[in-house]
Design an enzyme around this catalytic site. Sequence first.
Site, mmCIF file in Angstrom:
data_model
loop_
_atom_site.group_PDB
_atom_site.id
_atom_site.type_symbol
_atom_site.label_atom_id
_atom_site.label_comp_id
_atom_site.label_asym_id
_atom_site.label_seq_id
_atom_site.Cartn_x
_atom_site.Cartn_y
_atom_site.Cartn_z
ATOM 1 N N HIS A 50 -9.032 3.799 -1.687
ATOM 2 C CA HIS A 50 -7.641 3.374 -1.529
ATOM 3 C C HIS A 50 -7.193 2.597 -2.760
ATOM 4 C CE1 HIS A 50 -3.997 1.750 -0.044
ATOM 5 N NE2 HIS A 50 -4.452 0.811 0.752
ATOM 6 N N CYS A 97 0.805 -1.218 0.000
ATOM 7 C CA CYS A 97 0.000 0.000 0.000
ATOM 8 C C CYS A 97 0.837 1.267 0.000
ATOM 9 C CB CYS A 97 -0.939 0.006 1.201
ATOM 10 S SG CYS A 97 -2.156 -1.324 1.180
ATOM 11 N N SER A 140 -11.072 0.626 4.189
ATOM 12 C CA SER A 140 -10.892 1.457 2.995
ATOM 13 C C SER A 140 -11.641 0.856 1.815
ATOM 14 C CB SER A 140 -9.406 1.583 2.662
ATOM 15 O OG SER A 140 -8.821 0.300 2.502
ATOM 16 N N GLY A 181 1.639 -3.956 3.619
ATOM 17 C CA GLY A 181 1.757 -5.398 3.723
ATOM 18 C C GLY A 181 3.129 -5.811 4.219
ATOM 19 N N ARG A 235 -19.937 8.732 0.794
ATOM 20 C CA ARG A 235 -21.359 8.344 0.756
ATOM 21 C C ARG A 235 -22.210 9.349 1.534
ATOM 22 N NH1 ARG A 235 -18.691 3.203 0.943
ATOM 23 N NH2 ARG A 235 -19.466 1.818 -0.702
ATOM 24 N N GLN A 258 -4.953 -8.786 6.140
ATOM 25 C CA GLN A 258 -5.173 -7.427 6.616
ATOM 26 C C GLN A 258 -6.330 -7.371 7.597
ATOM 27 O OE1 GLN A 258 -6.613 -4.806 3.479
ATOM 28 N NE2 GLN A 258 -7.039 -6.573 2.196
ATOM 29 N N CYS A 280 0.269 2.249 6.731
ATOM 30 C CA CYS A 280 0.589 0.844 6.967
ATOM 31 C C CYS A 280 0.708 0.129 5.636
ATOM 32 C CB CYS A 280 -0.470 0.192 7.838
ATOM 33 S SG CYS A 280 -2.152 0.284 7.189
#
Length: 387
Positions: free
Chosen positions: A339, A89, A238, A371, A212, A157, A369
Amino acid sequence: MSEAYIVGAVRTPVGRRNGGLSAAHPADLGAHVLKELMARTGADPAAVDDVILGCVDTIGPQAGDVARTCWLAAGLPEQVPGVTVDRQCGSSQQALHFAAQAVLSGTADLVVAGGVQNMSMVPISAAMLAGRPLGHETPFSGSKGWAERYGTREVSQFAGAEMIAERWELSREEMERYAYASHRRALGAVDAGRFRREIAPYEGVTTDEGPRRDTTLDKMAALEPLTEGGRLTAALASQISDGAAALLVASPRAVREHGLTPRARVHHLSARGDDPIMMLSAPIPATAHALRVTGMEIGDFDVVEINEAFASVVLAWIKETGADPARVNPNGGAIALGHPLGATGAVLAVKLLHELERTGGRYGLQVMCEGGGQANVTVVERLVESG
């Protein structure tokens, strides 16, 4: 010692899964921001030393060194090389680090950094989405060394986000209030036109599609947990998204020769690792490391962008650092805005710079953060306001 200046920063809108950007080839998404970056800065593209883009899941239309493909698809000079990096990420935040390091070292004067990801076209793996335990679907399969060190514990995750919620005693209700606030902040920013200057509209898509307007705390409370007995739901994670972003990093010499305007200085960059099973906790020790190295305090930062992979990640970080929540993701984060994996680091950097310019703040902190239990930290210092 040389300086590394950010002289340009632009992004596409972030598209929702199967939304307005879903049919765009990743090379065309990336090409769009690269062309816009060159046009906005007025830099000579033939003078660029390298193009460094982040991307995750470099298969299908994202394969074959997509950074190079994006540059060529933009019609830009063939003499300029490109390289694609993957720190999960944080890939495009790492791209920014590599670009700044090249300039700081004196081995380059003008480097493009950014990222691209079309998650609608190249879906995240089903195993990762499902949060399946260690098995043949994972990259750890067959590694004796991994098994000897970490066993066969679940690596996902979702499991990591749940571990964080449990360790920092974060209730589902607390996380839902945070997620709801992310949507409200994002909608406020969209309605006020705060993102307009940083976005390069793409084929009719002019604004971020994720926030939203109809979400409520009651709707969030009605959702099923992502894992049996867990606290996390889809509303606290995300969004799967599509998008691209790019920044131009320049040396003092390039600034002089090309008549560029330094908008920010890269004040600090670093990366740190943490528990790969908990996976998402690394922003906490990485931030502590950055503060030690720079001698700064968390209150010195006017704006913080921390990726909202999950609500638990941000709330645990706030608890540990003592950061002012009002300065953290002031215009919403990935829970609302999305994301697009390999592009998100650059998207956050673009947002951070523009928010510092909008508010007149001096220092900004970016952390996310990644992986494998990793995190990148970038500190930038705003220099001038850009029109």
